[in-house]
Design an enzyme around this catalytic site. Structure first.
Site, PDB file in Angstrom:
ATOM      1  CG  PHE A   1      95.042  35.547   6.476  1.00 47.97           C
ATOM      2  CD1 PHE A   1      94.445  34.662   5.596  1.00 47.97           C
ATOM      3  CD2 PHE A   1      96.379  35.372   6.789  1.00 47.97           C
ATOM      4  CE1 PHE A   1      95.174  33.617   5.041  1.00 47.97           C
ATOM      5  CE2 PHE A   1      97.113  34.325   6.250  1.00 47.97           C
ATOM      6  CZ  PHE A   1      96.502  33.433   5.366  1.00 47.97           C
TER       7      PHE A   1
ATOM      8  CG  ASP B   1      96.210  42.068   4.288  1.00 42.73           C
ATOM      9  OD1 ASP B   1      96.046  41.834   3.079  1.00 42.73           O
ATOM     10  OD2 ASP B   1      96.866  41.324   5.048  1.00 42.73           O
TER      11      ASP B   1
ATOM     12  CE1 TYR C   1      99.286  33.923  -1.465  1.00 41.32           C
ATOM     13  CE2 TYR C   1     101.422  34.993  -1.329  1.00 41.32           C
ATOM     14  CZ  TYR C   1     100.285  34.504  -0.710  1.00 41.32           C
ATOM     15  OH  TYR C   1     100.157  34.608   0.650  1.00 41.32           O
ATOM     16  CE  LYS C   2      95.927  34.970  -0.463  1.00 41.38           C
ATOM     17  NZ  LYS C   2      95.773  35.638   0.842  1.00 41.38           N
TER      18      LYS C   2
ATOM     19  NE  ARG D   1      89.008  30.517   0.641  1.00 40.78           N
ATOM     20  CZ  ARG D   1      90.168  31.166   0.708  1.00 40.78           C
ATOM     21  NH1 ARG D   1      90.263  32.276   1.415  1.00 40.78           N
ATOM     22  NH2 ARG D   1      91.236  30.719   0.095  1.00 40.78           N
TER      23      ARG D   1
HETATM   24  C1  LIG Z   1      96.810  35.451   1.858  1.00 41.09           C
HETATM   25  C2  LIG Z   1      96.866  36.420   2.983  1.00 41.09           C
HETATM   26  C3  LIG Z   1      98.057  36.665   3.680  1.00 41.09           C
HETATM   27  C4  LIG Z   1      99.275  35.844   3.363  1.00 41.09           C
HETATM   28  O1  LIG Z   1     100.415  36.293   4.002  1.00 41.09           O
HETATM   29  P1  LIG Z   1     101.845  35.799   3.455  1.00 41.09           P
HETATM   30  O2  LIG Z   1     102.797  36.415   4.365  1.00 41.09           O
HETATM   31  O3  LIG Z   1     101.933  36.275   2.039  1.00 41.09           O
HETATM   32  O4  LIG Z   1     101.843  34.310   3.506  1.00 41.09           O
HETATM   33  C5  LIG Z   1      98.062  37.638   4.652  1.00 41.09           C
HETATM   34  N1  LIG Z   1      96.960  38.355   4.943  1.00 41.09           N
HETATM   35  C6  LIG Z   1      95.796  38.132   4.297  1.00 41.09           C
HETATM   36  C7  LIG Z   1      94.591  38.951   4.637  1.00 41.09           C
HETATM   37  C8  LIG Z   1      95.712  37.165   3.311  1.00 41.09           C
HETATM   38  O5  LIG Z   1      94.560  36.940   2.679  1.00 41.09           O
END
Ligand SMILES: *Cc1c(COP(=O)(O)O)cnc(C)c1O
Length: 394
Positions: free
Chosen positions: A126, A195, A220-221, A369
């Site tokens: 990500f 992560d 939040y997921k 997705r």
């Molecule tokens: C959703 C997600 C994030 C989001 O990062 P934020 O700082 O919370 O916006 C980061 N890394 C991964 C792998 C994600 O899926």
């Protein structure tokens, strides 16, 4: 066609998690975007109302003590802990995932020692993790090397300080082998930072069992904490004394109210704190986590795999071969809790799906997705989503 409808009904009838759906605010929409923003747990609005009106409105400053505001980051961390296989006292909630990636990675490099000059990062990560890793590398004078997760074992050496990996690929839904990759990182004498954004709340992680060094994730997921709810940081207990945060704040001080000029880090997980916690979001998250009461993550995983299997089967039956191609691994050991379908005009297809009450998301350039959140998605939803997708594709 009706055979799949019948099967969906039988699967829903046998579903031991069917009861948790009632704990969410849902409507007629088939919501397959809970891997981006989890649905609202029904208990959250009342709690937030109480936090705002009574705790803040009436108790005001007393709430830091009397409403447990000050200790919320560790208390809620302990609530997340069993979901990711961690004993209490190792997780602190606060800040965004991005900020926690920074804390974890810089701290890992500092723990690894000065002669290790490379950081490996998941080449498919990500994006935010990659940006942060780039900055962490520059700040610590290390070289950043993007590597595909499968190629990490071959890329490790006595130069590797730390490795930052995504447990589940946000685009394809591929689940990486956390136990064996962590073991390989340790054999090379480096630290593993995971992560968990797309795995926590969807499948067992086993942080303690597999000896993970540091981990971060959002809430939040799959954890349904609400838009922008605070993230979390895990630091394995035996590393906590060596955890040297690049963001030491008064909240991570051993004596936060001593107002001292010198920094002395607190013991334990709260060393990962920085500044004043965002109480409104944090306590909304705490209320949201109540839906996990009595739910085993193994049962969630079993249903998640059954949902994604059934979706792939329905898409195959309704849409046929050719128009869409699944990027999500068939093998259960390599699959997270989403299905990614490559499709021409994917942006347009998703728009039409949403108009027809099936909400997934589009990821650039050509990916549809669909996230499967076992606490509130059922098999009839899956069948309907695949049927509507086939109609839209026709
Ligand atoms: C959703 C997600 C994030 C989001 O990062 P934020 O700082 O919370 O916006 C980061 N890394 C991964 C792998 C994600 O899926």
């Amino acid at each position: 066609m009706s055979e799949l409808v019948t099967r969906a009904g039988a699967l829903d009838a046998a579903d031991e998690l069917a009861g948790t759906r009632k704990q969410f605010v849902l409507d007629e929409v088939v919501y397959l975007d809970g891997n981006s923003l989890g649905a609202l747990p029904a208990g959250v609005p009342g709690r937030v109302e109480d936090v705002v009106r009574r705790q803040w409105g009436e108790l005001r400053i007393r709430s830091w003590e009397e409403s447990g505001w000050w200790t919320a980051p560790e208390r809620i961390g302990d609530r997340i802990a069993p979901l990711v296989g961690a004993a209490p006292g190792q997780i602190v909630v606060g800040d965004s995932t991005s900020v926690n990636v920074f804390k974890a990675l810089v701290a890992a490099v500092r723990m690894a020692g000065g002669d290790r000059d490379e950081i490996l990062v998941d080449a498919t990560t990500f994006p935010t993790d990659g940006y942060i890793a780039g900055s962490a590398a520059r700040m610590t004078g290390r070289t950043l090397r993007p590597v595909l997760p499968a190629e990490v074992p071959g890329a490790l050496s006595d130069r590797t300080a730390a490795v930052l990996l995504n447990h589940v690929d946000y685009r394809t839904g591929r689940l990486h082998d956390l136990p064996s990759l962590t073991a390989a990182v340790h054999t090379a004498g480096a630290l593993a930072v995971w992560d968990l954004c797309h795995s926590a709340g969807a499948l067992p992680v086993g942080l303690d069992e597999h000896g993970v060094d540091l981990a971060v994730g959002c809430t939040y997921k799959y954890l349904n904490g609400g838009p922008g709810s605070p993230a979390y940081l895990y630091v394995r207990r035996d590393l906590q004394d060596r955890f040297d945060s690049p963001l030491p704040g008064w909240n991570s001080h051993a004596e936060p109210f001593g107002m001292r000029g010198d920094f002395e880090p607190a013991a334990g997980a709260l060393r990962g704190r920085v500044g004043t916690p965002d109480i409104l979001s944090m306590l909304a998250l705490e209320a949201a986590l109540e839906v996990w009461e009595g739910v085993s993550i193994e049962a969630v995983r079993a249903k998640s795999l059954a949902l994604t299997d059934f979706f792939l089967e329905c898409v195959g039956a309704y849409a046929g071969e050719g128009r869409v191609e699944s990027l999500t691994p068939v093998a259960h050991a390599e699959r997270g809790s989403q299905v990614a379908l490559r499709c021409e005009d994917a942006g347009d297809v998703m728009k039409r799906l949403i108009e027809r009450g099936v909400v997934g998301d589009f990821r650039h350039p050509d990916v549809l997705r669909f996230g499967f959140t076992p606490l509130y998605v059922g098999f009839a939803d899956v069948e309907r989503a695949a049927r509507v997708l086939a109609e839209v594709l026709r």
